[in-house]
Design a protein around this motif. Structure first.
Motif, mmCIF file in Angstrom:
data_model
loop_
_atom_site.group_PDB
_atom_site.id
_atom_site.type_symbol
_atom_site.label_atom_id
_atom_site.label_comp_id
_atom_site.label_asym_id
_atom_site.label_seq_id
_atom_site.Cartn_x
_atom_site.Cartn_y
_atom_site.Cartn_z
ATOM 1 N N THR A 285 -41.990 -2.741 -1.923
ATOM 2 C CA THR A 285 -42.708 -3.472 -0.850
ATOM 3 C C THR A 285 -43.390 -2.530 -0.045
ATOM 4 O O THR A 285 -42.447 -1.840 0.708
ATOM 5 C CB THR A 285 -41.771 -4.479 -0.326
ATOM 6 N N THR A 286 -44.564 -2.811 0.311
ATOM 7 C CA THR A 286 -45.133 -1.722 1.286
ATOM 8 C C THR A 286 -45.712 -2.388 2.429
ATOM 9 O O THR A 286 -46.077 -1.675 3.198
ATOM 10 C CB THR A 286 -46.642 -1.258 0.411
ATOM 11 N N TYR B 156 -45.242 -6.906 -3.270
ATOM 12 C CA TYR B 156 -45.778 -5.519 -3.183
ATOM 13 C C TYR B 156 -46.423 -5.316 -1.931
ATOM 14 O O TYR B 156 -45.919 -5.006 -1.025
ATOM 15 C CB TYR B 156 -46.754 -5.162 -4.222
ATOM 16 N N ASP B 157 -47.831 -5.933 -1.810
ATOM 17 C CA ASP B 157 -48.409 -5.725 -0.638
ATOM 18 C C ASP B 157 -49.422 -7.018 -0.094
ATOM 19 O O ASP B 157 -49.863 -7.078 0.704
ATOM 20 C CB ASP B 157 -49.408 -4.541 -0.715
ATOM 21 N N HIS C 222 -48.388 0.214 -9.272
ATOM 22 C CA HIS C 222 -47.613 -0.208 -8.069
ATOM 23 C C HIS C 222 -46.035 -0.065 -8.368
ATOM 24 O O HIS C 222 -45.314 -0.407 -7.570
ATOM 25 C CB HIS C 222 -48.020 -1.431 -7.536
ATOM 26 N N HIS C 223 -45.745 -0.026 -9.677
ATOM 27 C CA HIS C 223 -44.285 0.043 -10.120
ATOM 28 C C HIS C 223 -43.428 0.891 -9.305
ATOM 29 O O HIS C 223 -42.133 0.309 -9.142
ATOM 30 C CB HIS C 223 -44.307 0.336 -11.722
ATOM 31 N N ASN D 49 -43.952 -6.932 -6.904
ATOM 32 C CA ASN D 49 -43.616 -5.522 -7.314
ATOM 33 C C ASN D 49 -42.983 -5.568 -8.496
ATOM 34 O O ASN D 49 -42.919 -6.719 -9.352
ATOM 35 C CB ASN D 49 -42.961 -4.663 -6.312
#
Length: 334
Positions: free
Chosen positions: A208-209, A296-297, A203-204, A303
């Motif tokens: 931010t998703t 991140y998610d 995920h790097h 993240n």
């Protein structure tokens, strides 16, 4: 009648042998799912042969610790044993008890849910975990009678059936290739996205998703439940100290909006834990509250920016508590 019994017994024995061979075939087929990464992590944990910093917890550890940075600051090899919170607190305590050796430093980083009621594994996840990572079964053996009955009645047969069905399908080259390609997709949670230390790194590049502030992250302070978690941690820590290992507790990161909303619960949890744990707590919860842009998610997955910030906090918190010079981890996950 004796002939019938003999023939029936022989038939059952043959079926058991066939079923066993199919299950063996299933367990030896390539597994690229996220939970299959435990096969690699447990190998690293069992085979390390020098004092090592072991970080354990759910996916907040898998996504939120940069082992090479921690390794550099603490001057000792690092293994990231984090995977999924729903495996339960006891799962990770049992892994620590099984794998930690003299001279090791174990940092427990349980999700908040594991300190407020998540000591035991979620049944559905336990099922998929055993299917993807056969090595995990031994850490589900500490069930009470009712849980064991539920597992045998509702899940064990499903696990065996699934393994037999999977084993009956020969691992053709095209099928293996398709699974491999799916595991490499940019947003895939897969075994292939972990580095040599056990950190999830897939995920790097994704930032931010999702809208983290809109996600549910209620923390309910339940003193009796938290005390039970503290007792389990203390029992594990006592065993490890007798073995010559050190044990610390660090907190899971939390987005600022959620922390501000439930600050009194976090403060109460921290106060109760510091009074009842025989394990040093490395920092206060407010030190791991981060902007939503650091996630991140989910509310637990940092993240890259958040990961590096949190890793440096852990490294600083451990500074001066031990010093062991050693070579870096050289074993690879694949």
């Amino acid at each position: 009648m004796r002939t019938f019994i003999r023939n029936a017994s022989l038939f059952c024995a043959i079926q058991l042998v066939i079923g066993g061979l199919l299950i063996l075939n299933a367990t030896q087929q390539p597994q690229y799912g996220f939970m299959a990464a435990f096969e690699d992590k447990i190998r690293l944990l069992r085979e390390h042969d020098e004092p090592t910093l072991i970080v354990l917890g759910g996916s907040n550890v898998a996504f939120g610790i940069d082992s090479p940075t921690l390794q550099q600051h603490c001057d000792m090899p690092v293994i990231n044993g984090g995977l999924h919170a729903a495996l339960g607190l006891q799962f990770y305590l049992d892994v620590a008890t099984d794998c930690a050796k003299e001279g090791d430093v174990v940092v427990l980083m349980p999700e908040w849910m594991l300190l407020t009621g998540g000591t035991k594994p979620a049944p559905d996840l336990r099922l998929s975990m055993v299917q993807e990572s056969p090595a995990s079964w031994r850490y589900f053996c500490h069930l009470d009678c009712s849980e064991l009955k539920t597992f045998v009645d509702d899940q064990a047969f499903c696990v065996l059936t699934s393994l037999v069905q999977s084993g009956s399908k020969l691992p053709t080259e095209s099928r293996i290739q398709r699974k491999f390609e799916e595991a490499q997709l940019p947003d895939a949670y897969s075994r292939l996205k972990f580095n040599a230390n056990g950190d999830f790194v897939g995920h790097h590049d994704l930032g931010t998703t999702k809208e983290i502030e809109k996600m549910k992250a209620d923390v309910k302070f339940k003193p009796a439940v938290t005390l039970e978690a503290a007792e389990r941690i203390n029992a594990c820590a006592q065993t490890l100290r007798e073995r010559g290992a050190k044990v610390y507790l660090a907190y899971c990161p939390v987005p600022e909006p959620h922390f501000d909303k439930h600050q009194s619960s976090y403060d109460s949890l921290h106060e109760l834990l510091t009074k009842n744990l025989d394990v040093p707590v490395l920092h206060h919860p407010d030190q791991v509250k981060y902007p939503t842009s650091y996630f991140y998610d989910t509310v637990c997955h940092l993240n890259l920016t958040g990961k590096m910030t949190r890793t440096k906090l852990v490294a600083q918190s451990l500074h001066g508590k031990f010093r062991v010079a050693s070579k870096p981890v050289e074993k690879t996950l694949r």
